[in-house]
Design a protein around this motif. Structure first.
Motif, PDB file in Angstrom:
ATOM      1  N   VAL A   1       0.906  -1.206   0.037  1.00  0.00           N
ATOM      2  CA  VAL A   1      -0.265   0.027  -0.016  1.00  0.00           C
ATOM      3  C   VAL A   1       0.721   1.074  -0.011  1.00  0.00           C
ATOM      4  O   VAL A   1       0.624   1.998  -0.885  1.00  0.00           O
ATOM      5  N   ALA A   2       1.968   1.341   0.703  1.00  0.00           N
ATOM      6  CA  ALA A   2       2.698   2.572   0.989  1.00  0.00           C
ATOM      7  C   ALA A   2       3.624   2.673  -0.388  1.00  0.00           C
ATOM      8  O   ALA A   2       3.709   3.647  -0.837  1.00  0.00           O
ATOM      9  N   GLY A   3       4.106   1.347  -0.805  1.00  0.00           N
ATOM     10  CA  GLY A   3       4.886   1.434  -2.203  1.00  0.00           C
ATOM     11  C   GLY A   3       4.094   1.977  -3.321  1.00  0.00           C
ATOM     12  O   GLY A   3       4.486   2.978  -3.916  1.00  0.00           O
ATOM     13  N   LEU A   4       2.848   1.511  -3.638  1.00  0.00           N
ATOM     14  CA  LEU A   4       2.097   1.840  -4.762  1.00  0.00           C
ATOM     15  C   LEU A   4       1.736   3.307  -4.392  1.00  0.00           C
ATOM     16  O   LEU A   4       1.513   3.969  -5.371  1.00  0.00           O
ATOM     17  N   SER A   5       1.389   3.617  -3.106  1.00  0.00           N
ATOM     18  CA  SER A   5       0.685   5.139  -2.810  1.00  0.00           C
ATOM     19  C   SER A   5       1.913   5.939  -3.092  1.00  0.00           C
ATOM     20  O   SER A   5       1.508   7.145  -4.007  1.00  0.00           O
ATOM     21  N   THR A   6       2.870   5.913  -2.986  1.00  0.00           N
ATOM     22  CA  THR A   6       4.211   6.622  -3.210  1.00  0.00           C
ATOM     23  C   THR A   6       4.378   6.805  -4.619  1.00  0.00           C
ATOM     24  O   THR A   6       4.708   7.710  -5.171  1.00  0.00           O
ATOM     25  N   LEU A   7       4.316   5.578  -5.248  1.00  0.00           N
ATOM     26  CA  LEU A   7       4.626   5.654  -6.757  1.00  0.00           C
ATOM     27  C   LEU A   7       3.591   6.321  -7.498  1.00  0.00           C
ATOM     28  O   LEU A   7       4.098   7.170  -8.273  1.00  0.00           O
ATOM     29  N   LEU A   8       2.452   6.149  -7.500  1.00  0.00           N
ATOM     30  CA  LEU A   8       1.382   6.995  -7.947  1.00  0.00           C
ATOM     31  C   LEU A   8       1.354   8.372  -7.517  1.00  0.00           C
ATOM     32  O   LEU A   8       1.273   9.173  -8.508  1.00  0.00           O
ATOM     33  N   SER A   9       1.661   8.669  -6.249  1.00  0.00           N
ATOM     34  CA  SER A   9       1.767  10.156  -6.060  1.00  0.00           C
ATOM     35  C   SER A   9       2.934  10.796  -6.854  1.00  0.00           C
ATOM     36  O   SER A   9       2.858  11.948  -7.257  1.00  0.00           O
ATOM     37  N   LEU A  10       4.283  10.152  -7.048  1.00  0.00           N
ATOM     38  CA  LEU A  10       5.212  10.560  -7.829  1.00  0.00           C
ATOM     39  C   LEU A  10       4.802  10.822  -9.274  1.00  0.00           C
ATOM     40  O   LEU A  10       5.222  11.716  -9.993  1.00  0.00           O
ATOM     41  N   VAL A  11       4.237   9.853  -9.882  1.00  0.00           N
ATOM     42  CA  VAL A  11       3.850   9.872 -11.186  1.00  0.00           C
ATOM     43  C   VAL A  11       2.918  10.993 -11.382  1.00  0.00           C
ATOM     44  O   VAL A  11       3.110  11.938 -12.410  1.00  0.00           O
ATOM     45  N   LEU A  12       1.757  11.130 -10.598  1.00  0.00           N
ATOM     46  CA  LEU A  12       0.524  12.191 -10.810  1.00  0.00           C
ATOM     47  C   LEU A  12       1.374  13.449 -10.527  1.00  0.00           C
ATOM     48  O   LEU A  12       1.340  14.415 -10.864  1.00  0.00           O
ATOM     49  N   GLY A  13       2.222  13.448  -9.372  1.00  0.00           N
ATOM     50  CA  GLY A  13       2.791  14.782  -8.912  1.00  0.00           C
ATOM     51  C   GLY A  13       3.771  15.495  -9.772  1.00  0.00           C
ATOM     52  O   GLY A  13       3.642  16.574  -9.841  1.00  0.00           O
ATOM     53  N   VAL A  14       4.470  14.550 -10.414  1.00  0.00           N
ATOM     54  CA  VAL A  14       5.402  15.144 -11.497  1.00  0.00           C
ATOM     55  C   VAL A  14       4.809  15.860 -12.682  1.00  0.00           C
ATOM     56  O   VAL A  14       5.035  16.987 -13.173  1.00  0.00           O
ATOM     57  N   LEU A  15       3.859  15.202 -13.035  1.00  0.00           N
ATOM     58  CA  LEU A  15       2.856  15.889 -14.181  1.00  0.00           C
ATOM     59  C   LEU A  15       2.233  17.025 -13.599  1.00  0.00           C
ATOM     60  O   LEU A  15       2.488  18.079 -14.382  1.00  0.00           O
ATOM     61  N   ALA A  16       1.664  16.927 -12.717  1.00  0.00           N
ATOM     62  CA  ALA A  16       1.020  18.364 -12.052  1.00  0.00           C
ATOM     63  C   ALA A  16       1.745  19.256 -11.732  1.00  0.00           C
ATOM     64  O   ALA A  16       1.699  20.440 -12.159  1.00  0.00           O
ATOM     65  N   ALA A  17       2.899  19.044 -11.111  1.00  0.00           N
ATOM     66  CA  ALA A  17       3.965  19.866 -10.640  1.00  0.00           C
ATOM     67  C   ALA A  17       4.814  20.629 -11.821  1.00  0.00           C
ATOM     68  O   ALA A  17       5.125  21.703 -11.832  1.00  0.00           O
ATOM     69  N   TYR A  18       5.118  19.921 -12.919  1.00  0.00           N
ATOM     70  CA  TYR A  18       5.684  20.428 -13.988  1.00  0.00           C
ATOM     71  C   TYR A  18       4.656  21.395 -14.609  1.00  0.00           C
ATOM     72  O   TYR A  18       5.067  22.560 -15.238  1.00  0.00           O
ATOM     73  N   ALA A  19       3.347  21.222 -14.849  1.00  0.00           N
ATOM     74  CA  ALA A  19       2.412  22.132 -15.327  1.00  0.00           C
ATOM     75  C   ALA A  19       2.364  23.381 -14.340  1.00  0.00           C
ATOM     76  O   ALA A  19       2.212  24.497 -15.159  1.00  0.00           O
ATOM     77  N   LEU A  20       2.419  23.205 -13.329  1.00  0.00           N
ATOM     78  CA  LEU A  20       2.172  24.327 -12.188  1.00  0.00           C
ATOM     79  C   LEU A  20       3.524  24.848 -12.294  1.00  0.00           C
ATOM     80  O   LEU A  20       3.381  26.165 -12.000  1.00  0.00           O
ATOM     81  N   GLY A  21       4.597  24.504 -12.459  1.00  0.00           N
ATOM     82  CA  GLY A  21       5.883  25.037 -11.937  1.00  0.00           C
ATOM     83  C   GLY A  21       6.274  25.593 -13.261  1.00  0.00           C
ATOM     84  O   GLY A  21       7.243  26.776 -13.130  1.00  0.00           O
ATOM     85  N   ARG A  22       6.049  25.087 -14.536  1.00  0.00           N
ATOM     86  CA  ARG A  22       6.938  25.554 -15.798  1.00  0.00           C
ATOM     87  C   ARG A  22       6.100  26.209 -16.768  1.00  0.00           C
ATOM     88  O   ARG A  22       6.388  26.970 -17.600  1.00  0.00           O
ATOM     89  N   LEU A  23       4.841  25.494 -16.925  1.00  0.00           N
ATOM     90  CA  LEU A  23       3.587  26.227 -17.929  1.00  0.00           C
ATOM     91  C   LEU A  23       2.957  27.402 -17.504  1.00  0.00           C
ATOM     92  O   LEU A  23       2.939  27.557 -16.457  1.00  0.00           O
ATOM     93  N   ARG A  24       2.531  28.112 -18.377  1.00  0.00           N
ATOM     94  CA  ARG A  24       1.688  29.048 -18.155  1.00  0.00           C
ATOM     95  C   ARG A  24       0.201  28.850 -18.665  1.00  0.00           C
ATOM     96  O   ARG A  24      -0.271  28.489 -19.878  1.00  0.00           O
ATOM     97  N   PHE A  25      -0.628  29.125 -17.421  1.00  0.00           N
ATOM     98  CA  PHE A  25      -2.123  29.267 -17.886  1.00  0.00           C
ATOM     99  C   PHE A  25      -2.816  29.874 -16.758  1.00  0.00           C
ATOM    100  O   PHE A  25      -2.131  30.253 -15.471  1.00  0.00           O
ATOM    101  N   PRO A  26      -3.836  30.653 -17.027  1.00  0.00           N
ATOM    102  CA  PRO A  26      -4.442  31.654 -16.198  1.00  0.00           C
ATOM    103  C   PRO A  26      -4.673  31.100 -14.383  1.00  0.00           C
ATOM    104  O   PRO A  26      -4.314  31.754 -13.663  1.00  0.00           O
TER     105      PRO A  26
END
Length: 294
Positions: free
Chosen positions: A92-117
């Motif tokens: 449970v902890a391993g898969l939760s961490t893995l999914l958090s990193l995969v989804l978190g990287v995509l979301a963080a890249y959009a929030l940190g580097r891309l421009r949208f209102p």
């Protein structure tokens, strides 16, 4: 300089030396106090796990495991349930961490580097999600998991753990992506790379320390989670170790098996200590990343 002028100078130097050594002495006393305060509970748990039951409740407790015994560890593993609980926690902890990193990287890249209102509004919404106590979403999550048919399963716990691991991951990784040089990203775009290719081949390798630090903290939070695991599991099918330790019982309803509880706590804590020791350099690098702008 005559002798009358020399005396005040000597007194001033002596006063500075006394103040210096007094300050250093107080500093080291504070360091010793913090170390003892932090380490002593774990040390007491370790020695308690090796003491006999009679020694645990002795009127004159010893700071050494005398007499020494492995009975409590044998009691913990005497049944197959605790081993199953350890495997459940790891999955449970391993898969939760893995999914958090995969989804978190995509979301963080959009929030940190891309421009949208609405970028800042989304970021503060993510931060606000971490402020809600777990008990406030407990009933809603219970109904949702029952409707989805994943109650008392690994995926039910993983889905619920994402409520606190994913916002934390997104918030932390957004800061790492913002701190990366924009010239690298622009050079990738000039070479014809798409935003996804830029993320995977250019930006992601530079966030290694951040990924290790964030992933380890998310894993520890999921590994130690108790309330969701207690509410959303029945029996040992998906029960994790925090719930299993809390449900330890003695020979009678009035007996608390402190020795077995301490032994199980040490078994659960040792893997986390090993992970921190193995990745300590990357953790330090991840925590200090972005502190100095270069």
């Amino acid at each position: 300089m005559n002798s009358a002028q020399t005396i005040p100078v000597r007194r001033a130097r002596t006063g500075k030396k006394v103040t210096y050594w007094l300050g250093r002495g107080l500093f080291y006393l504070l360091v010793v106090f913090i170390i003892v305060y932090s380490v002593f509970p774990f040390y007491w748990a370790v020695i308690s796990s090796f003491k006999t039951s009679d020694a645990l409740f002795s009127a004159n407790p010893s700071f050494l495991p005398i007499p020494f015994t492995l009975t409590h560890y044998q009691n913990v593993f005497s049944g197959a349930a605790f081993g199953r609980n350890l495997v459940n926690s790891l999955i449970v902890a391993g898969l939760s961490t893995l999914l958090s990193l995969v989804l978190g990287v995509l979301a963080a890249y959009a929030l940190g580097r891309l421009r949208f209102p609405p970028k800042n509004a989304v970021l503060y919404l993510v931060l606000a999600m971490t402020m809600f106590p777990q008990v406030s979403v407990l009933s809603g999550m219970f109904v949702l998991l029952r409707q989805l048919g994943i109650f008392n399963t690994y995926w039910g716990l993983i889905f619920s753990y994402l409520l606190f691991t994913l916002p934390f991951t997104v918030w932390v990784l957004t800061g790492y992506f913002r701190g990366l040089p924009r010239e690298l990203e622009e050079a990738a775009y000039v070479d014809g790379a798409t935003p996804m290719q830029t993320l995977l081949r250019v930006m992601l390798p530079l966030t290694g320390p951040g990924l290790v630090t964030t992933g380890l903290l998310a894993f520890i939070a999921a590994w130690n989670e108790y309330l969701f695991a207690l509410t959303f599991t029945i029996g040992n099918q998906a029960k994790t170790v925090p719930v299993a330790i809390a449900s330890f019982g003695g020979a009678t309803p009035f007996e608390v098996p402190w020795g077995s509880i301490m032994a199980a706590s040490v078994i659960v804590t040792v893997p986390l200590v090993i992970l921190v020791l193995v990745f300590q350099q990357r953790i330090v690098a991840g925590l200090t990343a972005g502190a100095v702008k270069g």
